[in-house]
Design a protein around this motif. Sequence first.
Motif, short mmCIF file in Angstrom:
data_model
loop_
_atom_site.label_atom_id
_atom_site.label_comp_id
_atom_site.label_asym_id
_atom_site.label_seq_id
_atom_site.Cartn_x
_atom_site.Cartn_y
_atom_site.Cartn_z
N UNK A 114 0.83 -1.21 0.00
CA UNK A 114 0.00 0.00 0.00
C UNK A 114 0.86 1.26 0.00
N UNK A 115 1.87 1.27 0.85
CA UNK A 115 2.73 2.46 0.94
C UNK A 115 3.56 2.66 -0.32
N UNK A 116 4.06 1.59 -0.93
CA UNK A 116 4.81 1.75 -2.18
C UNK A 116 3.94 2.38 -3.25
N UNK A 117 2.72 1.92 -3.37
CA UNK A 117 1.79 2.48 -4.36
C UNK A 117 1.40 3.91 -4.00
N UNK A 118 1.15 4.17 -2.71
CA UNK A 118 0.78 5.52 -2.29
C UNK A 118 1.93 6.50 -2.56
N UNK A 119 3.15 6.09 -2.28
CA UNK A 119 4.31 6.95 -2.53
C UNK A 119 4.47 7.22 -4.03
N UNK A 120 4.25 6.21 -4.84
CA UNK A 120 4.33 6.39 -6.30
C UNK A 120 3.29 7.42 -6.76
N UNK A 121 2.07 7.28 -6.27
CA UNK A 121 0.99 8.22 -6.63
C UNK A 121 1.32 9.62 -6.11
N UNK A 179 1.17 4.83 21.52
CA UNK A 179 0.63 3.51 21.88
C UNK A 179 0.72 2.53 20.72
N UNK A 180 1.37 2.93 19.64
CA UNK A 180 1.46 2.07 18.45
C UNK A 180 2.93 1.88 18.02
N UNK A 181 3.75 1.20 18.85
CA UNK A 181 5.15 1.02 18.48
C UNK A 181 5.34 0.21 17.19
N UNK A 182 4.38 -0.65 16.85
CA UNK A 182 4.50 -1.41 15.59
C UNK A 182 4.47 -0.46 14.39
N UNK A 183 3.68 0.61 14.47
CA UNK A 183 3.63 1.57 13.36
C UNK A 183 4.93 2.34 13.25
N UNK A 184 5.55 2.65 14.38
CA UNK A 184 6.85 3.34 14.36
C UNK A 184 7.87 2.43 13.69
N UNK A 194 9.74 3.09 10.06
CA UNK A 194 11.20 3.08 10.01
C UNK A 194 11.72 2.08 8.97
N UNK A 195 11.07 0.94 8.88
CA UNK A 195 11.50 -0.11 7.93
C UNK A 195 11.27 0.30 6.48
N UNK A 196 10.35 1.24 6.23
CA UNK A 196 10.10 1.65 4.84
C UNK A 196 10.70 3.02 4.53
N UNK A 197 11.63 3.46 5.38
CA UNK A 197 12.42 4.65 5.05
C UNK A 197 11.99 5.95 5.68
#
Length: 161
Positions: free
Chosen positions: A99-106, A122-127, A131-134
């Motif tokens: 989703x993020x790769x496509x959103x970034x492309x758009x 409260x959402x360390x998984x999102x952090x 971080x993993x996607x740059x």
Amino acid sequence: MTTQIRQALPQDAIAIARIANALIRDTLVTFTTQERLPEEISAKLREAATPFLVAEIEEYVVGFATYGPFRNGPGYTHTQEHSIQLSPAAQGRGLGRALMQRLEKEARANGVHTLVAGISSANPKAVAFHGAIGFSKSGHMAQVGRKWDQWLDLILMQKQL
């Protein structure tokens, strides 16, 4: 398993509301307490000036991503804040990254220079995901959100496209 990332359609509004409202009702990952109505989502999708993408597994919507203005004013036109939400069943399958790769492309195609993520402490998984996607951490605002009688921090991350 067939997966697909595509532009959301007004008829996806019920599935999008189901995903968003579960997070609103049951978690601290969003500071809002007001559930989203499918009718409002459907109207937004019809009027959308920016991409609003959904992820599907076997033609069933399991996540979405979009972006919108970071702040008002012409100086911020090229900076947008995004939102990405996945159902629990969709997590860990690479759909968030897709989703993020496509959103970034758009976003690049629409002249966006920077994407911002505002993430609940409260959402360390999102952090970790961002971080993993740059994305890099650009700010930490202490106790700016409140939900369920708890003060929550807002972590800001950004990525230059």
